[in-house]
Design an enzyme around this catalytic site. Structure first.
Site, PDB file in Angstrom:
ATOM      1  N   VAL A  64      60.221 -35.376   3.403  1.00 57.31           N
ATOM      2  CA  VAL A  64      59.307 -35.630   4.521  1.00 57.31           C
ATOM      3  C   VAL A  64      58.235 -34.550   4.507  1.00 57.31           C
ATOM      4  CG1 VAL A  64      59.024 -35.786   7.019  1.00 57.31           C
ATOM      5  CG2 VAL A  64      61.075 -36.734   5.933  1.00 57.31           C
TER       6      VAL A  64
ATOM      7  N   ASP B 141      67.446 -23.969   0.277  1.00 57.71           N
ATOM      8  CA  ASP B 141      67.867 -24.169   1.654  1.00 57.71           C
ATOM      9  C   ASP B 141      69.381 -24.363   1.612  1.00 57.71           C
ATOM     10  OD1 ASP B 141      68.000 -26.250   4.308  1.00 57.71           O
ATOM     11  OD2 ASP B 141      66.667 -24.533   4.482  1.00 57.71           O
TER      12      ASP B 141
ATOM     13  N   ALA C   2      57.064 -29.260   5.476  1.00 54.21           N
ATOM     14  CA  ALA C   2      57.734 -30.329   4.735  1.00 54.21           C
ATOM     15  C   ALA C   2      59.194 -29.942   4.561  1.00 54.21           C
ATOM     16  CB  ALA C   2      57.076 -30.544   3.371  1.00 54.21           C
ATOM     17  N   LYS C   3      60.004 -30.881   4.109  1.00 58.26           N
ATOM     18  CA  LYS C   3      61.415 -30.588   3.826  1.00 58.26           C
ATOM     19  C   LYS C   3      61.959 -31.652   2.891  1.00 58.26           C
ATOM     20  CE  LYS C   3      64.360 -27.361   5.170  1.00 58.26           C
ATOM     21  NZ  LYS C   3      64.017 -25.948   5.331  1.00 58.26           N
ATOM     22  N   GLY C   4      62.905 -31.229   2.057  1.00 55.19           N
ATOM     23  CA  GLY C   4      63.628 -32.161   1.206  1.00 55.19           C
ATOM     24  C   GLY C   4      65.110 -32.068   1.496  1.00 55.19           C
TER      25      GLY C   4
END
Length: 392
Positions: free
Chosen positions: A22, A110, A73-75
């Site tokens: 996202v 992360d 953003a992030k995965g």
């Protein structure tokens, strides 16, 4: 805040595992946010984390600095990092996300991943770096990359500077809260969930400041000692996933169930492992005065309402754990060098200013620190939009 700019869901053709990306928004065409790997990771979770990254970036805006905050953003990959297929899934996910990583998503470790694993998988997926999208914004790319590599090579007491940066910021948030409440460091008790990268570093800095760590939880349960745990011994006995070898426990240490940390007789709780661990069903167990969110989204909104009614203050993740991300960019853009004292000094000054401002605004407005942080984010996002335009 508006809807995310981009949501992508990927299915691994080998295992059927799913992964998500996202991008909440871009600033100067680039976004920032880590990649997590855990069983059960969902698109909604990743979207919430991406929104949080937009906020963390904006909160560290300093018009006098070389580093200009990026978008958020992030995965996330729905796979346990201990799964035998995990590394293969990670590499295939990165190959699928390569166009985004190369052009507008900078990312690092992360939950469930180490930076070493990310770097190895990125190289195997055929890319230069997990942060290569930001390179066009650098004045001197080779010098910047050398500076960041040198910083990651620095070790302090056997732990890398990159691992310690976030914990230094979390610890500073705790110390500022104590000072504003007129409470001395000595005699203040702390319980942590998680002794991995963030939790371990936080425990070290708080113990060094004179606080007493009375409980830590890992995947096997809670280790407790009312007189105080030997933090350095526990850190030395960790495995790659933050699990502590019980052979290293001291004579006064006790083994309790995994949830015992939440009800510890401590003034400060630091959830530093998983999201959503404090909810309406267990909030009544909290005995602490402060919950300091080192993990992303550990306290559910309904639990925070219940806690606030009992006088428990939650210091929000978007403030508390923002130093890891900021340290990367301060170093890469040249606001600080690959030096321990310079890094910790800059983190402490920045976090003191930020946490102090959030707590002051909350007190003045009679609201929660989270609401105050969100208001500050909106102010700084307006400035960023006016200066750099809107990228949606």
């Amino acid at each position: 805040m508006t809807a995310p700019m981009l949501c992508v869901t990927w299915t691994d053709e080998v295992t059927g595992r799913r992964g998500h990306l996202v991008v909440d928004r871009l600033v100067r065409g680039v976004s920032s946010g880590g990649l997590r790997m855990r069983a059960g990771c969902t698109l909604d979770e990743v979207a919430g984390l991406a929104r949080g990254m937009t906020m963390k970036e904006a909160l560290h805006y300093d018009p006098s600095a070389r580093y200009v905050p990026l978008g958020g953003a992030k995965g996330g990959i729905d796979c346990a990092p201990s799964d035998p297929d995990a590394y293969g899934v990670l590499v295939r996910y990165l190959r699928a996300m390569r166009p985004y990583i190369e052009h507008f998503w900078t990312m690092g470790e992360d939950l469930g991943l180490t930076q070493e694993t990310v770097d190895r998988a990125v190289a195997e997926a055929g890319m230069v770096s997990s942060i290569q999208a930001v390179y066009p914004l650098l004045d001197d790319e080779p010098a910047a990359r050398r500076r960041l590599a040198d910083a990651f090579a620095v070790r302090v007491g056997g732990i890398g500077l990159g691992e310690l940066a976030g914990g230094c910021g979390v610890a500073e948030a705790v110390l500022v809260a104590l000072e504003r409440d007129g409470r001395p460091y000595a005699g203040t008790r702390v319980a942590l969930q998680g002794l991995g990268t963030m939790g371990g570093a936080t425990a070290r800095f708080l113990a060094q400041a004179g606080l007493t760590v009375v409980a830590v939880a890992d995947v096997r349960g809670t280790i407790a000692n009312d007189a105080g745990l030997d933090v350095e011994s526990l850190l030395a006995a960790r495995d790659a996933h933050g699990g502590v070898d019980r052979a290293a426990l001291g004579p006064g240490d006790r083994e309790l169930d995994a949830g015992a940390w939440l009800a510890a007789d401590a003034e400060v709780l630091v959830p530093a492992a998983v999201s959503y661990c404090v909810d309406a069903s267990n909030a009544h167990r909290v005995r602490a005065r402060w919950i300091v969110e080192a993990a992303n989204m550990p306290v559910r909104p309904e639990a925070e309402v219940l806690l606030a009614a009992r006088g428990v203050t939650v210091l929000p993740d978007v403030v508390v754990n923002s130093a890891t991300n900021a340290w990367w960019w301060w170093t890469l853009f040249g606001d600080i060098g690959a030096d321990t004292d310079e890094a910790f000094g800059h983190i402490r000054r920045s976090m003191r200013a930020l946490v102090g401002e959030v707590l002051r605004r909350a007190a003045d407005a009679g609201t929660t620190p989270r609401a105050a942080a969100h208001a500050l984010v909106e102010e700084r996002l307006r400035v960023l939009r006016a200066r750099y335009g809107t990228h949606r």
